[in-house]
Enzyme design. Structure first.
Site, mmCIF file in Angstrom:
data_model
loop_
_atom_site.group_PDB
_atom_site.id
_atom_site.type_symbol
_atom_site.label_atom_id
_atom_site.label_comp_id
_atom_site.label_asym_id
_atom_site.label_seq_id
_atom_site.Cartn_x
_atom_site.Cartn_y
_atom_site.Cartn_z
ATOM 1 N N ASP A 27 -12.607 -17.542 -7.957
ATOM 2 C CA ASP A 27 -11.928 -16.688 -6.997
ATOM 3 C C ASP A 27 -12.172 -17.177 -5.566
ATOM 4 O O ASP A 27 -13.291 -17.556 -5.211
ATOM 5 C CB ASP A 27 -12.455 -15.253 -7.162
ATOM 6 C CG ASP A 27 -11.740 -14.247 -6.297
ATOM 7 O OD1 ASP A 27 -10.543 -14.026 -6.517
ATOM 8 O OD2 ASP A 27 -12.392 -13.672 -5.399
ATOM 9 N N GLU A 83 -22.377 -31.231 -18.798
ATOM 10 C CA GLU A 83 -23.548 -31.225 -19.678
ATOM 11 C C GLU A 83 -23.265 -30.504 -20.994
ATOM 12 O O GLU A 83 -24.035 -30.613 -21.948
ATOM 13 C CB GLU A 83 -24.721 -30.540 -18.974
ATOM 14 C CG GLU A 83 -25.184 -31.239 -17.710
ATOM 15 C CD GLU A 83 -26.223 -30.424 -16.962
ATOM 16 O OE1 GLU A 83 -26.776 -29.465 -17.565
ATOM 17 O OE2 GLU A 83 -26.480 -30.723 -15.777
#
Length: 593
Positions: A234, A286
């Site tokens: 956002d 990751e």
């Protein structure tokens, strides 16, 4: 056969071999997001599982099969975190939990697991620019002295003028009024001011503070560990503010205005912001499953927006230029061309979206009289009203054309039903802070957030689970539904082959089967000076008539149309769109990938 000109090609999109099919090893697809269909759920208005008038996570889980029927790759959940809901949940009080009105963390985990069984990913809304004033960190900041580590998590400043009685600068809130609120010291004397680009209950974080960055990295990992496929970020352009917080004479939203180019806005688009997203991209890398970041970045012009989607930053950014295009063929051709060109230049996919929780739904927007402002502040009973029939026809046509564009698509809940805005909502029912902060001058976004109609002939149109047995009071939706929404209910549309729902199901399945999201775009020269937009993607020719008169169709079999009248006498009526399959003997050669 009309002459086809390969003006642009999205040849950096994922190859057909990696095209995503959620029913077959969804999490194994590389770069699935380049050709994705992502469905936005505003949880409070989607489906109410316990009859309390508010949608919830179990309600989303219960209807996942309905979303799978739309061939979606992922569901983006608007905020479901603990919140006082001064701004529809975008005022977060705790980033690592579920608001009891929506359920529990166990409900969230069940939703992720249920979506995974259907090959659907879950993306969550992250709100990093600001939090709720009820967040523990801000409460600690209020209780701490000026200059303390607690206060340095936010943007506190002494005031200007005599005695510091004026705000530190002239910045204005998105929701109306000053972007600064003054605190009160423990002894009752006036204190420092804090910055809030939105409501006064939404203090901005200080992203120059490494502790803020560490906190959000912890939040990212919390949800990634729970299996989310990524984050819609956002106000992704606002985290860093210009040094010294200089005055700004342009628009409050940072957009360009006379004498004030948006690129100079001191509260948006600062260069230092990109190192934050590079770090986030590394964290996502990751984890397995090609997880993504999507920026809600209100930045112009388009080439500047693409800074957010360079190869080591965000995967996607919302294309607001496309969302706000008028019903005009020249404008639409221009925004599609410039979008593909700009995003291809940084090896990024383009996104396409027509509605979301912040703007008037496109079924209403396209029905407004010519010249009516088409902003995101709602339509009221005293405003010019949309032509419902024209709005729906144009919405269906615009959606069908969008589905054939290469790149990623975002859908907003209810648009598959052709829902309009609630344009006659009583003022005492409105909850958007914009309405209150502007004294009703701006209506706000409640009209596009009304709870969905599921079952026509029931109280609340089936939005509440106990519509057959719960009391009227218990099942009253948190925002009122228009009486005429019975005709939009999903149960009726599900059995109507001409409904908007049926159109969405058919077209989105064809988009997948024909690999259109992973395709390329070429314009038809025959239509380029007309009020029709015509382009080729693979073997599919798309013609969208945005003019006042019918236009002739090229050779080819119509495979899907926005209206049953399309194609009669090989003519396409106004406000209609068709897809045509080129004949096998066509001499057209697709643009090389």
């Amino acid at each position: 056969m009309p002459e086809i000109v390969p003006v642009l090609s999205s040849d950096r999109l994922s190859s057909p071999a990696s095209f995503h099919d959620p029913l077959h090893a969804a999490w194994g697809d590389a770069e699935w997001w380049r050709s994705s269909v992502i469905y936005q759920v505003y949880p409070r208005s989607f489906r109410d599982s316990n009859g309390d008038g508010t949608g919830d996570l179990p309600g989303v889980l219960a209807e996942l099969d309905r979303l799978a029927e739309l061939s979606v790759d992922a569901v983006w959940l608007s905020p479901f975190y603990p919140s006082p809901h001064r701004d529809g949940g975008y005022d977060v009080a705790d980033y690592c939990d579920v608001d009891p009105m929506f359920g529990t963390l166990a409900d969230f985990d069940a939703l992720v697991a249920g979506a995974d069984r259907l090959g659907i990913r879950i993306i969550v809304d992250l709100v990093p620019n600001h939090c709720s004033s009820e967040h523990a960190l801000f409460q600690a900041a209020l209780a701490a002295p000026d200059g303390s580590p607690e206060r340095s998590m936010f943007i506190f400043s002494d005031g200007s003028g005599c005695g510091g009685d004026e705000p530190p600068n002239n910045w204005q809130s998105h929701f109306g009024g000053p972007a600064w609120t003054r605190t009160t010291a423990p002894d009752g004397s006036p204190g420092q001011w804090y910055l809030h680009l939105f409501d006064s209950s939404q203090p901005d974080f200080n992203w120059d503070n490494p502790a803020v960055r560490e906190e959000f990295e912890r939040i990212l990992r919390f949800w990634l560990d729970r299996g989310v496929a990524g984050f819609r970020v956002d106000v992704a352009h606002a985290l860093i503010k210009a040094k010294g917080l200089p005055d700004w004479g342009g628009r409050a939203d940072g957009g360009s205005s006379e004498g004030f180019p948006g690129s100079d806005a001191p509260m948006f688009g600062q260069d230092e912001i990109h190192e934050i997203y590079r770090r986030w991209r590394g964290i996502l890398a990751e984890y397995d499953g090609d997880r993504i970041l999507c920026a809600e970045a209100s930045i112009d012009p388009l080439p500047r927006l693409t800074d957010w989607v360079r190869p080591d930053e965000m995967h996607q950014a919302f294309n607001f230029a496309y969302l706000h295009h008028p019903w005009n063929a020249h404008s639409l051709r221009h925004v599609i061309s410039t979008s593909l060109s700009a995003f291809d230049a940084v090896d990024a996919t383009t996104t396409w979206v027509l509605s979301n929780h912040d703007v008037v739904r496109h079924a209403s927007r396209f029905g407004l009289p010519e010249g009516t402002p088409r902003g995101g502040d709602g339509i009221g009973g005293s405003d010019a009203q949309p032509d419902t029939a024209i709005g729906l026809a144009r919405a269906r046509a615009a959606s069908l054309a969008m589905f054939a564009l290469p790149g990623g698509i975002y859908l907003y809940q209810g648009e598959e039903l052709g829902l309009p805005d609630h344009t006659a909502m009583p003022e005492d029912a409105r909850q958007d802070p914009t309405f209150a902060r502007t004294g009703g001058e701006r209506l706000g976004r409640d009209g596009c957030r009304v709870p969905l109609p599921w079952v026509a002939d029931t109280p609340t149109f089936g939005f509440g689970a106990n519509h057959g047995g719960a009391s009227d009071e218990a099942s009253t939706p948190w925002l009122p539904q228009p009486e005429e929404w019975s005709s939009y209910a999903r149960d009726r549309q599900s059995v109507d082959p001409t409904s908007t729902l049926s159109l969405y199901r058919e077209a989105l399945q064809l988009r997948r089967d024909l690999l259109l999201g992973a395709g390329s775009l070429s314009w038809s020269r025959e239509y380029e000076t007309t009020d029709a937009v015509a382009f080729l993607n693979g073997e599919v020719m798309v013609v969208l008539n945005m003019g006042e008169f019918a236009v002739p169709l090229p050779p080819g079999a119509i495979i899907v149309a926005s209206t049953p009248e399309a194609g009669e006498n090989r003519m396409l009526p106004p406000n209609a769109c068709v897809w045509l399959m080129l004949s096998p003997d066509s001499t057209f050669a697709p643009t090389p990938r």
